[in-house]
Design a protein around this motif. Structure first.
Motif, mmCIF file in Angstrom:
data_model
loop_
_atom_site.group_PDB
_atom_site.id
_atom_site.type_symbol
_atom_site.label_atom_id
_atom_site.label_comp_id
_atom_site.label_asym_id
_atom_site.label_seq_id
_atom_site.Cartn_x
_atom_site.Cartn_y
_atom_site.Cartn_z
ATOM 1 N N ASP A 15 0.876 -22.325 -35.075
ATOM 2 C CA ASP A 15 0.743 -23.687 -35.598
ATOM 3 C C ASP A 15 1.583 -24.658 -34.778
ATOM 4 O O ASP A 15 1.123 -25.750 -34.424
ATOM 5 C CB ASP A 15 1.208 -23.779 -37.054
ATOM 6 C CG ASP A 15 0.341 -23.012 -38.027
ATOM 7 O OD1 ASP A 15 -0.850 -22.775 -37.724
ATOM 8 O OD2 ASP A 15 0.860 -22.648 -39.099
ATOM 9 N N LEU A 16 2.833 -24.269 -34.494
ATOM 10 C CA LEU A 16 3.736 -25.130 -33.746
ATOM 11 C C LEU A 16 3.215 -25.385 -32.338
ATOM 12 O O LEU A 16 3.222 -26.524 -31.863
ATOM 13 C CB LEU A 16 5.130 -24.504 -33.696
ATOM 14 C CG LEU A 16 6.193 -25.290 -32.953
ATOM 15 C CD1 LEU A 16 6.424 -26.644 -33.611
ATOM 16 C CD2 LEU A 16 7.481 -24.499 -32.869
ATOM 17 N N ALA A 17 2.748 -24.339 -31.678
ATOM 18 C CA ALA A 17 2.212 -24.489 -30.326
ATOM 19 C C ALA A 17 1.016 -25.439 -30.323
ATOM 20 O O ALA A 17 0.914 -26.323 -29.464
ATOM 21 C CB ALA A 17 1.823 -23.127 -29.757
ATOM 22 N N ARG A 18 0.129 -25.281 -31.283
ATOM 23 C CA ARG A 18 -1.045 -26.146 -31.386
ATOM 24 C C ARG A 18 -0.632 -27.587 -31.641
ATOM 25 O O ARG A 18 -1.141 -28.518 -31.032
ATOM 26 C CB ARG A 18 -1.968 -25.638 -32.493
ATOM 27 C CG ARG A 18 -3.325 -26.259 -32.517
ATOM 28 C CD ARG A 18 -4.255 -25.628 -33.572
ATOM 29 N NE ARG A 18 -4.210 -24.176 -33.625
ATOM 30 C CZ ARG A 18 -3.642 -23.458 -34.617
ATOM 31 N NH1 ARG A 18 -3.102 -24.065 -35.656
ATOM 32 N NH2 ARG A 18 -3.653 -22.149 -34.595
ATOM 33 N N MET A 19 0.337 -27.772 -32.537
ATOM 34 C CA MET A 19 0.803 -29.106 -32.891
ATOM 35 C C MET A 19 1.446 -29.815 -31.696
ATOM 36 O O MET A 19 1.245 -31.009 -31.490
ATOM 37 C CB MET A 19 1.811 -28.998 -34.030
ATOM 38 C CG MET A 19 2.368 -30.290 -34.510
ATOM 39 S SD MET A 19 3.516 -29.946 -35.856
ATOM 40 C CE MET A 19 4.413 -31.462 -35.871
ATOM 41 N N LEU A 20 2.229 -29.076 -30.908
ATOM 42 C CA LEU A 20 2.922 -29.666 -29.765
ATOM 43 C C LEU A 20 2.086 -29.664 -28.489
ATOM 44 O O LEU A 20 2.483 -30.268 -27.493
ATOM 45 C CB LEU A 20 4.245 -28.927 -29.516
ATOM 46 C CG LEU A 20 5.258 -28.989 -30.657
ATOM 47 C CD1 LEU A 20 6.495 -28.176 -30.304
ATOM 48 C CD2 LEU A 20 5.625 -30.431 -30.964
ATOM 49 N N GLY A 21 0.972 -28.942 -28.501
ATOM 50 C CA GLY A 21 0.102 -28.889 -27.324
ATOM 51 C C GLY A 21 0.680 -28.073 -26.185
ATOM 52 O O GLY A 21 0.492 -28.411 -25.017
ATOM 53 N N VAL A 22 1.403 -27.013 -26.535
ATOM 54 C CA VAL A 22 1.983 -26.127 -25.526
ATOM 55 C C VAL A 22 1.494 -24.707 -25.787
ATOM 56 O O VAL A 22 1.118 -24.370 -26.909
ATOM 57 C CB VAL A 22 3.529 -26.170 -25.527
ATOM 58 C CG1 VAL A 22 4.039 -27.561 -25.210
ATOM 59 C CG2 VAL A 22 4.098 -25.683 -26.835
ATOM 60 N N PRO A 23 1.514 -23.850 -24.760
ATOM 61 C CA PRO A 23 1.111 -22.458 -24.968
ATOM 62 C C PRO A 23 2.112 -21.706 -25.863
ATOM 63 O O PRO A 23 3.303 -22.023 -25.887
ATOM 64 C CB PRO A 23 1.118 -21.854 -23.564
ATOM 65 C CG PRO A 23 1.147 -23.010 -22.627
ATOM 66 C CD PRO A 23 1.777 -24.149 -23.363
ATOM 67 N N VAL A 24 1.629 -20.712 -26.566
ATOM 68 C CA VAL A 24 2.482 -19.895 -27.439
ATOM 69 C C VAL A 24 3.655 -19.284 -26.670
ATOM 70 O O VAL A 24 4.784 -19.299 -27.171
ATOM 71 C CB VAL A 24 1.640 -18.809 -28.166
ATOM 72 C CG1 VAL A 24 2.529 -17.803 -28.870
ATOM 73 C CG2 VAL A 24 0.680 -19.467 -29.153
ATOM 74 N N PRO A 25 3.451 -18.757 -25.446
ATOM 75 C CA PRO A 25 4.610 -18.203 -24.722
ATOM 76 C C PRO A 25 5.731 -19.220 -24.481
ATOM 77 O O PRO A 25 6.896 -18.847 -24.384
ATOM 78 C CB PRO A 25 4.014 -17.723 -23.399
ATOM 79 C CG PRO A 25 2.591 -17.428 -23.731
ATOM 80 C CD PRO A 25 2.201 -18.479 -24.740
ATOM 81 N N THR A 26 5.405 -20.500 -24.411
ATOM 82 C CA THR A 26 6.430 -21.534 -24.255
ATOM 83 C C THR A 26 7.332 -21.568 -25.481
ATOM 84 O O THR A 26 8.556 -21.693 -25.363
ATOM 85 C CB THR A 26 5.779 -22.911 -24.027
ATOM 86 O OG1 THR A 26 4.997 -22.855 -22.839
ATOM 87 C CG2 THR A 26 6.822 -24.010 -23.917
ATOM 88 N N ILE A 27 6.749 -21.429 -26.674
ATOM 89 C CA ILE A 27 7.551 -21.427 -27.903
ATOM 90 C C ILE A 27 8.499 -20.232 -27.895
ATOM 91 O O ILE A 27 9.676 -20.361 -28.227
ATOM 92 C CB ILE A 27 6.648 -21.390 -29.164
ATOM 93 C CG1 ILE A 27 5.633 -22.543 -29.158
ATOM 94 C CG2 ILE A 27 7.490 -21.380 -30.431
ATOM 95 C CD1 ILE A 27 6.228 -23.919 -29.184
ATOM 96 N N TYR A 28 7.992 -19.066 -27.486
ATOM 97 C CA TYR A 28 8.846 -17.875 -27.406
ATOM 98 C C TYR A 28 9.964 -18.080 -26.383
ATOM 99 O O TYR A 28 11.109 -17.677 -26.612
ATOM 100 C CB TYR A 28 8.025 -16.643 -27.049
ATOM 101 C CG TYR A 28 7.230 -16.089 -28.204
ATOM 102 C CD1 TYR A 28 7.863 -15.424 -29.248
ATOM 103 C CD2 TYR A 28 5.851 -16.222 -28.253
ATOM 104 C CE1 TYR A 28 7.141 -14.909 -30.317
ATOM 105 C CE2 TYR A 28 5.117 -15.711 -29.307
ATOM 106 C CZ TYR A 28 5.770 -15.057 -30.334
ATOM 107 O OH TYR A 28 5.053 -14.544 -31.389
ATOM 108 N N ALA A 29 9.654 -18.701 -25.253
ATOM 109 C CA ALA A 29 10.667 -18.952 -24.225
ATOM 110 C C ALA A 29 11.728 -19.915 -24.741
ATOM 111 O O ALA A 29 12.924 -19.708 -24.514
ATOM 112 C CB ALA A 29 10.014 -19.502 -22.957
#
Length: 55
Positions: A15-29
């Motif tokens: 949800d966060l990745a979609r909301m911010l428009g970034v890939p999921v691996p970016t959130i993990y990083a």
């Protein structure tokens, strides 16, 4: 009749990745490096509060 509560919905990493428009691996990083919004462990899952994201 029950009183309404002000329970804030929690966002998943997807949800966060979609909301911010970034890939999921970016959130993990971000989480690994201690950057980005604060995440909360709920059981074995990570969730994000919308108010933390909007800061």
């Amino acid at each position: 009749m029950t009183e309404p509560t002000n329970i804030e919905p929690l966002l998943t990493i997807e949800d966060l990745a979609r909301m911010l428009g970034v890939p999921v691996p970016t959130i993990y990083a971000w989480r690994y490096h201690g950057e980005g919004p604060r995440g909360y462990k709920v059981g074995r899952h990570v969730r994000y509060r919308l108010t933390d994201v909007n800061k």
